[in-house]
Scaffold this motif. Structure first.
Motif, PDB file in Angstrom:
ATOM      1  N   GLU A 241       4.968  -1.015  -9.968  1.00  0.00           N
ATOM      2  CA  GLU A 241       5.540  -2.348 -10.219  1.00  0.00           C
ATOM      3  C   GLU A 241       7.054  -2.306 -10.101  1.00  0.00           C
ATOM      4  N   GLU A 242       7.642  -1.256 -10.693  1.00  0.00           N
ATOM      5  CA  GLU A 242       9.095  -1.186 -10.710  1.00  0.00           C
ATOM      6  C   GLU A 242       9.659  -1.077  -9.304  1.00  0.00           C
ATOM      7  N   SER A 243       9.075  -0.174  -8.491  1.00  0.00           N
ATOM      8  CA  SER A 243       9.633   0.010  -7.146  1.00  0.00           C
ATOM      9  C   SER A 243       9.362  -1.216  -6.282  1.00  0.00           C
ATOM     10  N   VAL A 244       8.178  -1.797  -6.409  1.00  0.00           N
ATOM     11  CA  VAL A 244       7.847  -2.951  -5.578  1.00  0.00           C
ATOM     12  C   VAL A 244       8.699  -4.166  -5.960  1.00  0.00           C
ATOM     13  N   ARG A 245       8.847  -4.397  -7.260  1.00  0.00           N
ATOM     14  CA  ARG A 245       9.647  -5.559  -7.684  1.00  0.00           C
ATOM     15  C   ARG A 245      11.124  -5.406  -7.317  1.00  0.00           C
ATOM     16  N   THR A 246      11.630  -4.174  -7.392  1.00  0.00           N
ATOM     17  CA  THR A 246      13.027  -3.952  -6.997  1.00  0.00           C
ATOM     18  C   THR A 246      13.234  -4.325  -5.534  1.00  0.00           C
ATOM     19  N   THR A 247      12.323  -3.873  -4.688  1.00  0.00           N
ATOM     20  CA  THR A 247      12.451  -4.179  -3.262  1.00  0.00           C
ATOM     21  C   THR A 247      12.271  -5.674  -3.005  1.00  0.00           C
TER      22      THR A 247
ATOM     23  N   ALA B  49      -9.718  12.242 -13.289  1.00  0.00           N
ATOM     24  CA  ALA B  49      -8.621  12.532 -14.209  1.00  0.00           C
ATOM     25  C   ALA B  49      -9.038  13.610 -15.214  1.00  0.00           C
ATOM     26  N   GLU B  50     -10.271  13.490 -15.715  1.00  0.00           N
ATOM     27  CA  GLU B  50     -10.771  14.483 -16.668  1.00  0.00           C
ATOM     28  C   GLU B  50     -10.836  15.865 -16.047  1.00  0.00           C
ATOM     29  N   ALA B  51     -11.193  15.923 -14.767  1.00  0.00           N
ATOM     30  CA  ALA B  51     -11.309  17.208 -14.077  1.00  0.00           C
ATOM     31  C   ALA B  51      -9.944  17.718 -13.608  1.00  0.00           C
ATOM     32  N   GLY B  52      -8.881  16.939 -13.853  1.00  0.00           N
ATOM     33  CA  GLY B  52      -7.541  17.367 -13.443  1.00  0.00           C
ATOM     34  C   GLY B  52      -7.316  17.309 -11.945  1.00  0.00           C
ATOM     35  N   ILE B  53      -8.133  16.522 -11.253  1.00  0.00           N
ATOM     36  CA  ILE B  53      -8.017  16.459  -9.792  1.00  0.00           C
ATOM     37  C   ILE B  53      -7.062  15.366  -9.348  1.00  0.00           C
ATOM     38  N   ALA B  54      -7.093  14.220 -10.036  1.00  0.00           N
ATOM     39  CA  ALA B  54      -6.257  13.088  -9.607  1.00  0.00           C
ATOM     40  C   ALA B  54      -5.780  12.319 -10.834  1.00  0.00           C
ATOM     41  N   PRO B  55      -4.652  11.602 -10.695  1.00  0.00           N
ATOM     42  CA  PRO B  55      -4.171  10.798 -11.823  1.00  0.00           C
ATOM     43  C   PRO B  55      -5.021   9.540 -11.963  1.00  0.00           C
ATOM     44  N   LEU B  56      -4.999   8.944 -13.155  1.00  0.00           N
ATOM     45  CA  LEU B  56      -5.610   7.622 -13.299  1.00  0.00           C
ATOM     46  C   LEU B  56      -4.765   6.616 -12.530  1.00  0.00           C
ATOM     47  N   PRO B  57      -5.415   5.729 -11.775  1.00  0.00           N
ATOM     48  CA  PRO B  57      -4.631   4.696 -11.071  1.00  0.00           C
ATOM     49  C   PRO B  57      -3.737   3.896 -12.021  1.00  0.00           C
ATOM     50  N   SER B  58      -4.219   3.656 -13.245  1.00  0.00           N
ATOM     51  CA  SER B  58      -3.414   2.862 -14.186  1.00  0.00           C
ATOM     52  C   SER B  58      -2.110   3.573 -14.543  1.00  0.00           C
ATOM     53  N   ALA B  59      -2.087   4.907 -14.389  1.00  0.00           N
ATOM     54  CA  ALA B  59      -0.855   5.643 -14.684  1.00  0.00           C
ATOM     55  C   ALA B  59       0.210   5.392 -13.613  1.00  0.00           C
ATOM     56  N   LEU B  60      -0.216   4.853 -12.465  1.00  0.00           N
ATOM     57  CA  LEU B  60       0.739   4.568 -11.393  1.00  0.00           C
ATOM     58  C   LEU B  60       1.291   3.149 -11.493  1.00  0.00           C
ATOM     59  N   ALA B  61       0.709   2.354 -12.410  1.00  0.00           N
ATOM     60  CA  ALA B  61       1.038   0.921 -12.421  1.00  0.00           C
ATOM     61  C   ALA B  61       2.519   0.658 -12.691  1.00  0.00           C
ATOM     62  N   ASP B  62       3.082   1.318 -13.720  1.00  0.00           N
ATOM     63  CA  ASP B  62       4.481   1.045 -14.059  1.00  0.00           C
ATOM     64  C   ASP B  62       5.452   1.438 -12.944  1.00  0.00           C
ATOM     65  N   PRO B  63       5.385   2.686 -12.460  1.00  0.00           N
ATOM     66  CA  PRO B  63       6.313   3.020 -11.376  1.00  0.00           C
ATOM     67  C   PRO B  63       6.090   2.176 -10.118  1.00  0.00           C
TER      68      PRO B  63
ATOM     69  N   PHE C 213       0.823  -1.210   0.000  1.00  0.00           N
ATOM     70  CA  PHE C 213       0.000   0.000   0.000  1.00  0.00           C
ATOM     71  C   PHE C 213       0.861   1.265   0.000  1.00  0.00           C
ATOM     72  N   ASP C 214       1.883   1.297   0.850  1.00  0.00           N
ATOM     73  CA  ASP C 214       2.706   2.512   1.000  1.00  0.00           C
ATOM     74  C   ASP C 214       3.325   2.934  -0.332  1.00  0.00           C
ATOM     75  N   ALA C 215       3.792   1.931  -1.103  1.00  0.00           N
ATOM     76  CA  ALA C 215       4.436   2.240  -2.391  1.00  0.00           C
ATOM     77  C   ALA C 215       3.434   2.932  -3.322  1.00  0.00           C
ATOM     78  N   TRP C 216       2.185   2.459  -3.293  1.00  0.00           N
ATOM     79  CA  TRP C 216       1.134   3.086  -4.099  1.00  0.00           C
ATOM     80  C   TRP C 216       0.747   4.455  -3.530  1.00  0.00           C
ATOM     81  N   HIS C 217       0.600   4.505  -2.205  1.00  0.00           N
ATOM     82  CA  HIS C 217       0.146   5.713  -1.521  1.00  0.00           C
ATOM     83  C   HIS C 217       1.107   6.881  -1.795  1.00  0.00           C
ATOM     84  N   ARG C 218       2.409   6.566  -1.743  1.00  0.00           N
ATOM     85  CA  ARG C 218       3.411   7.595  -1.984  1.00  0.00           C
ATOM     86  C   ARG C 218       3.306   8.147  -3.413  1.00  0.00           C
TER      87      ARG C 218
END
Lengths: 111, 263
Positions: B210-216, B194-208, B114-119
């Motif tokens: 995965e990368e940080s979690v898999r590295t750890t 996302a359309e209203a510019g308030i928050a990113p799409l969750p799918s846009a967080l998927a790559d970073p 969760f923390d990796a996503w939350h950050r």
């Protein structure tokens, strides 16, 4: 990484004696005011990195510090309380050793 | 939104914004409560205090998110009302954070995922088009950066630790991995934000993520389970696990038995 003591687990089968403790660390915090780190207490941790984190969580929760030192307790050599007399009594009644009779030049800065 | 889209511009997506704010606030509320369950019983005094600190950080963030949610809703409810008088189906937290603590390893693995996503989410929310959201994120991201560092470090220490600790961490990862996918899946609320510019799409967080979690996890000598199955139904409230109701029974008991009680 199997050389450090494992985390204390659930109830050891043979009772408390089977439990391995993490080493003890002494914690020093430099507060918002003043230049010196002061001893604030101790804690158990498996290594220095974890001791630093634990010190942050245990001793700086109320914004007490701006810097932390952690030192393995076994590295500290302490004076013996039984030798208190010879160690400290001779310094009694020697007020002339206190530098209270001098003005400290501004250039010296924090002392 | 295309130029021919008949819908009005999403300048005031109040209902969707309320949902989004409940998602953020319910995540921190539920995980905060879960972590507080360790208070007094964690495996070491130092970990006990650190875990309780994290819980308090999350509850503090809950006050901000649910406070803004209540304000957005404009129905006269407060953050406390939202936290203490909604039932399970009105909660919008991820299924991951409502999972029971299990052993300390499972608690840490849940926090780590969760923390990796939350950050990542909060870092992007500091750039939100809604200044109130950006302000909350700016305050929370400092706390959460510490949570993420701490949980990642402990996952490495225990994963790459003894045979016992490695086994527990691998079991925790195998159990919790199918709950991670919900954090990275988009739905209608996410798209509106996302359309209203308030928050990113969750799918846009998927790559970073995965990368940080898999590295750890690689450093922790743990094996990421195969398969992309992901449990769904937490953040839209459609299918919470039975654990949430049990947790709320404990958490909400006082306000349910003595409505409006203060101290």
């Amino acid at each position: 990484m199997s050389d450090h003591a494992s985390q204390p687990g659930p109830e050891a089968p043979e009772g408390r004696t089977a439990r391995r403790e993490w080493p003890l660390w002494e914690v020093f915090i430099r507060g918002q005011h003043g230049m010196s780190h002061r001893h604030v207490g101790s804690l158990h941790a498996p290594d220095a990195e974890r001791a630093m984190r634990a010190a942050r969580d245990v001793y700086t929760r109320r914004h007490e510090g701006v810097s932390i030192w952690v030192v393995p307790s076994v590295q500290i050599t302490a004076s013996a309380p039984s030798e208190k007399g010879p160690m400290f009594d001779p310094a009694d009644s020697k007020t002339y050793r206190h530098p209270t009779f001098f003005d400290i030049p501004d250039d010296v800065g924090a002392m | 939104m295309s130029a021919t889209d008949p819908r009005p511009p999403a300048s005031q997506p109040a209902a969707e914004l309320f949902e989004f704010l409940c998602r953020m606030g319910d995540n921190t509320l539920v995980l905060g409560h879960r972590l507080s369950e360790w208070c007094g019983t964690a495996p070491a005094l130092e970990e006990d205090i650190a875990t309780a600190n994290t819980a308090l950080d999350l509850i503090g963030q809950t006050q901000m998110w649910l406070g803004l949610a209540a304000e957005t809703e404009g129905a006269g409810r407060s953050a406390d009302d939202l936290a203490m008088t909604r039932d399970a189906w009105d909660f919008r937290n991820l299924l991951l954070v409502e999972q029971p603590n299990g052993d300390f390893g499972r608690t840490l693995m849940r926090s780590f995922l969760f923390d990796a996503w939350h950050r990542l989410m909060l870092e992007r929310l500091t750039l939100s088009g809604d200044p109130r959201v950006a302000a909350i994120a700016a305050k929370a991201v400092k706390e959460v950066a510490y949570h993420a560092d701490r949980s990642a470090e402990l996952v490495v220490a225990l994963g790459d630790g003894t045979e016992e600790s490695h086994g527990r961490m691998q079991a925790a990862l195998d159990r919790l991995w199918p709950y991670a996918g919900e954090m990275l899946a988009d739905d209608a609320i996410d798209r509106a934000m996302a359309e209203a510019g308030i928050a990113p799409l969750p799918s846009a967080l998927a790559d970073p993520w995965e990368e940080s979690v898999r590295t750890t996890l690689t450093r922790a000598t743990l094996t990421v389970p195969e398969g992309a199955f992901a449990h769904r139904g937490g953040k839209d409230g459609a299918r919470h696990s039975e654990h949430l109701g049990h947790m709320l029974t404990t958490m909400q008991w006082l306000q349910r038995a003595y409505p409006g009680a203060r101290w």
